[in-house]
Structure formats: C-alpha cells, structure tokens
Design a protein around this motif. Structure first.
Motif, PDB file in Angstrom:
ATOM      1  N   SER A 267       0.850  -1.189   0.000  1.00 26.02           N
ATOM      2  CA  SER A 267       0.000   0.000   0.000  1.00 26.02           C
ATOM      3  C   SER A 267       0.889   1.244   0.000  1.00 26.02           C
ATOM      4  O   SER A 267       1.811   1.349   0.811  1.00 26.02           O
ATOM      5  N   ILE A 268       0.623   2.174  -0.905  1.00 21.63           N
ATOM      6  CA  ILE A 268       1.396   3.410  -1.031  1.00 21.63           C
ATOM      7  C   ILE A 268       0.425   4.596  -1.073  1.00 21.63           C
ATOM      8  O   ILE A 268      -0.519   4.599  -1.867  1.00 21.63           O
ATOM      9  N   TRP A 269       0.670   5.574  -0.210  1.00 22.32           N
ATOM     10  CA  TRP A 269      -0.070   6.830  -0.257  1.00 22.32           C
ATOM     11  C   TRP A 269       0.784   7.843  -1.010  1.00 22.32           C
ATOM     12  O   TRP A 269       1.919   8.117  -0.617  1.00 22.32           O
ATOM     13  N   THR A 270       0.259   8.416  -2.077  1.00 23.69           N
ATOM     14  CA  THR A 270       0.963   9.447  -2.834  1.00 23.69           C
ATOM     15  C   THR A 270       0.307  10.792  -2.533  1.00 23.69           C
ATOM     16  O   THR A 270      -0.913  10.921  -2.609  1.00 23.69           O
ATOM     17  N   VAL A 271       1.143  11.770  -2.169  1.00 24.27           N
ATOM     18  CA  VAL A 271       0.660  13.095  -1.798  1.00 24.27           C
ATOM     19  C   VAL A 271       0.884  14.054  -2.967  1.00 24.27           C
ATOM     20  O   VAL A 271       1.986  14.119  -3.523  1.00 24.27           O
ATOM     21  N   TYR A 272      -0.176  14.795  -3.302  1.00 20.97           N
ATOM     22  CA  TYR A 272      -0.156  15.735  -4.423  1.00 20.97           C
ATOM     23  C   TYR A 272      -0.416  17.152  -3.913  1.00 20.97           C
ATOM     24  O   TYR A 272      -1.234  17.351  -3.017  1.00 20.97           O
ATOM     25  N   ASP A 273       0.256  18.132  -4.502  1.00 24.32           N
ATOM     26  CA  ASP A 273       0.041  19.542  -4.184  1.00 24.32           C
ATOM     27  C   ASP A 273      -0.801  20.162  -5.292  1.00 24.32           C
ATOM     28  O   ASP A 273      -0.330  20.343  -6.416  1.00 24.32           O
ATOM     29  N   LYS A 274      -2.040  20.432  -4.985  1.00 23.55           N
ATOM     30  CA  LYS A 274      -2.974  21.082  -5.909  1.00 23.55           C
ATOM     31  C   LYS A 274      -3.076  20.366  -7.263  1.00 23.55           C
ATOM     32  O   LYS A 274      -2.820  20.961  -8.313  1.00 23.55           O
ATOM     33  N   PRO A 275      -3.474  19.095  -7.250  1.00 24.95           N
ATOM     34  CA  PRO A 275      -3.665  18.407  -8.540  1.00 24.95           C
ATOM     35  C   PRO A 275      -4.824  19.037  -9.316  1.00 24.95           C
ATOM     36  O   PRO A 275      -5.636  19.777  -8.743  1.00 24.95           O
TER      37      PRO A 275
END
Length: 72
Positions: A4-12
């Motif tokens: 399991s991987i959580w990917t964090v995005y800045d203002k997608p």
C-alpha cells in the motif's frame, strides 16, 4: 501479497486548492488506484490524517511535478 502506497499531491488538477493523498495498492507489476483519498488545505494537516507508522519517500525523478511525496 500487496504493498500500500499513499501518494501526496500539491494542488492536482481535480483539486486545485488542496493537498490530496491517494492510496495505491501494488499487486504484481502494476499499481492500482483505490477509493481511499484524504484532503487538506496544508501539508501538515494532510500528513496528520495518514495512517500511523508509515515511512516517507521523496518524489522520484520524472514524477509529475504535483507529487510532493509518497508514504509506505
């Protein structure tokens, strides 16, 4: 066995005013998107919502510029 991987995005593009974390599951060679999504207006609050015990990974060269980090 899966990862399991959580990917964090800045203002997608789909949430242009927020930080967003999306959970992916890797089963074999292909990551699969899940319905698990977390939102916040700042990065620290978003991180506070992720499951405990995860390890932060910086973005990889070639990642989309909106990717801030990943957590496994």
């Amino acid at each position: 066995l899966s990862l399991s991987i959580w990917t964090v995005y800045d203002k997608p593009a789909d949430f242009p005013t927020m930080f967003v974390a999306r959970r992916w599951v890797v089963v074999g060679p292909v990551p699969l998107a899940t319905d698990d999504v977390v939102f916040a207006y700042n990065l620290e609050r978003l991180r506070d919502q992720l499951p405990p015990g995860l390890v932060r990974l910086p973005p990889s060269p070639g990642d989309d510029p909106v990717i801030v980090e990943s957590w496994i």
